[in-house]
Scaffold this motif. Structure first.
Motif, mmCIF file in Angstrom:
data_model
loop_
_atom_site.group_PDB
_atom_site.id
_atom_site.type_symbol
_atom_site.label_atom_id
_atom_site.label_comp_id
_atom_site.label_asym_id
_atom_site.label_seq_id
_atom_site.Cartn_x
_atom_site.Cartn_y
_atom_site.Cartn_z
ATOM 1 N N HIS A 75 0.822 -1.210 0.000
ATOM 2 C CA HIS A 75 0.000 0.000 0.000
ATOM 3 C C HIS A 75 0.858 1.263 0.000
ATOM 4 O O HIS A 75 0.500 2.258 -0.637
ATOM 5 C CB HIS A 75 -0.966 -0.011 1.185
ATOM 6 N N GLU A 76 1.991 1.213 0.693
ATOM 7 C CA GLU A 76 2.895 2.366 0.650
ATOM 8 C C GLU A 76 3.384 2.600 -0.778
ATOM 9 O O GLU A 76 3.444 3.744 -1.256
ATOM 10 C CB GLU A 76 4.077 2.133 1.591
ATOM 11 N N ARG A 77 3.738 1.524 -1.473
ATOM 12 C CA ARG A 77 4.194 1.650 -2.860
ATOM 13 C C ARG A 77 3.073 2.124 -3.773
ATOM 14 O O ARG A 77 3.285 2.968 -4.649
ATOM 15 C CB ARG A 77 4.741 0.308 -3.343
ATOM 16 N N PHE A 78 1.897 1.554 -3.567
ATOM 17 C CA PHE A 78 0.778 1.975 -4.402
ATOM 18 C C PHE A 78 0.484 3.456 -4.216
ATOM 19 O O PHE A 78 0.286 4.188 -5.190
ATOM 20 C CB PHE A 78 -0.475 1.152 -4.088
ATOM 21 N N ASP A 79 0.436 3.914 -2.976
ATOM 22 C CA ASP A 79 0.121 5.321 -2.713
ATOM 23 C C ASP A 79 1.147 6.235 -3.360
ATOM 24 O O ASP A 79 0.792 7.262 -3.969
ATOM 25 C CB ASP A 79 0.054 5.573 -1.207
#
Length: 397
Positions: free
Chosen positions: A246-250
């Protein structure tokens, strides 16, 4: 009429049984370290009333991941619900205590949320598709694009991504990726990826990055990441308990929102020829796809090969495919896989890298290697570009 009714009932039950098995297989293969999703998958498998919602999905989309994504989307919209209190992306956690002061049962909470928002839930199931834009798959494109361009170092590359979704992986060369002690990309990039390498993959790090002349994606329902509802859906497709993803996606969604690549709204089979015609004819066509053809009807997947063969009559073409084993028929494999085995391979996360090149109109195919479904690791097998040496007229000085 009576026979028709009985046939429909039997067919539905058989499909519900198959869906239940897919949920159990997915739980066993992928959710050992994800207690919320493990509980949801195993609980849904024994709840025909919940599984039945999935029958409204479009062809090729009746997958556990679609139902889990639709539930995740509802939770993101209703973070105060008991279900939302379980999802880390809503600030919750497994084992949370609900409004009644008791520990929340995940399946009951999911059923309650679906019951309270049935129309929204069924709308997602009926109209949405799994469009997981996993940024870490850009690690594979960083490597594969270098390999593809190695025999044509002075020919600019036109990148086409099939099923590009929000276009996150079209910007693969804008990110930073750590490969063990080595890295590719800008160390100051906001999008940080990581991938372990094996086989011949480390040798690809020394190859120069291709000169990308153009990049474009094609998707039947492209996602506008500047739209909060669209962005939420893509986020919902990422398993809620995987914080790093999720950190990468954001970070990647923010980057794409600032400089969105072009994504054409069209069927990736029917619209591909017209898309290719609009690309520079003196460029090397590099076609990429990852975990999208599994959602395309098998009989239609085969149409991609003649389209690219035709395009290769007047330009070099490379096609790199990363799909579940057996999805792309031209990829060499020791065994034949039927549809049931394809679903099993998908549930296990098996990803096979296939490479097809056309040089001077002559096609060569090879098994490029294997990788993790989200490219946590890549095992690259090839050590040299395929096919014949390029003609002198393909090299632009």
């Amino acid at each position: 009429m009576g026979c028709d009714t009985r046939w429909v009932a039997v067919s539905e039950q058989e499909e519900l049984d198959q869906l239940a098995q897919r949920f159990l297989t997915l739980a066993g293969a992928e959710f050992q370290s994800l207690p919320l999703y493990d509980a949801l998958a195993r609980g849904m498998a024994i709840r025909p009333d919940l599984l039945r919602h999935l029958l409204a999905a479009r062809p090729g989309q009746r997958r556990p991941n679609l139902m889990l994504a639709a539930l995740h989307d509802l939770a993101l919209r209703n973070p105060e619900s008991d279900c939302g209190l379980l999802f880390p992306t809503c600030g919750g956690s497994v084992g949370a205590v609900g409004q009644q002061g008791t520990r929340i049962d995940p399946v009951r909470a999911a059923a309650d949320l679906i019951d309270a928002h049935t129309e929204d839930f069924e709308g997602l199931i009926a109209t949405r598709s799994i469009q997981t834009n996993e940024p870490n798959r850009s690690a594979l494109w960083m490597l594969a694009s270098r390999w593809a361009a190695a025999d044509l170092p002075k020919v600019p590359v036109s990148v086409v991504e099939l099923g590009a979704s929000g276009g996150i992986n079209l910007l693969f060369d804008h990110y930073h990726c750590q490969f063990g002690q080595d890295y590719l990309g800008d160390p100051a990039a906001s999008v940080r990826l990581s991938c372990e390498l094996s086989g011949n993959a480390p040798s690809l790090l020394s190859l120069p990055a291709p000169d990308i002349a153009s990049r474009v994606g094609i998707d039947i329902t492209p996602v506008d990441l500047s739209d909060p509802n669209e962005r939420r859906w893509l986020k919902a497709c990422v398993w809620a308990e995987q914080t790093l993803r999720h950190e990468r996606f954001d970070a990647a969604a923010d980057a794409v929102s600032r400089t969105p690549p072009k994504v054409v709204r069209d069927d990736l089979v029917d619209g591909l020829s017209d898309l290719i015609d609009d690309l520079p004819h003196d460029s090397h066509l590099l076609v990429l796809n990852s975990w999208v053809l599994t959602y395309v009807e098998r009989s239609r997947r085969a149409a991609l090969l003649p389209i690219l063969s035709l395009a290769a009559k007047d330009r070099p073409v490379t096609w790199v495919s990363a799909e579940a084993q057996g999805v792309v028929e031209w990829v060499p494999t020791p065994d034949s896989f039927d549809t049931q085995a394809e679903h099993l391979a998908e549930s296990r996360g098996d990803t096979v890298i296939g490479v097809s090149t056309w040089r001077n109109g002559v096609q060569s195919v090879a098994l490029g290697g294997h990788c993790h479904g989200h490219c946590a690791w890549v095992d690259w097998k090839l050590d040299a570009p395929l096919g014949e040496p390029p003609s002198s007229d393909l090299t632009r000085h």
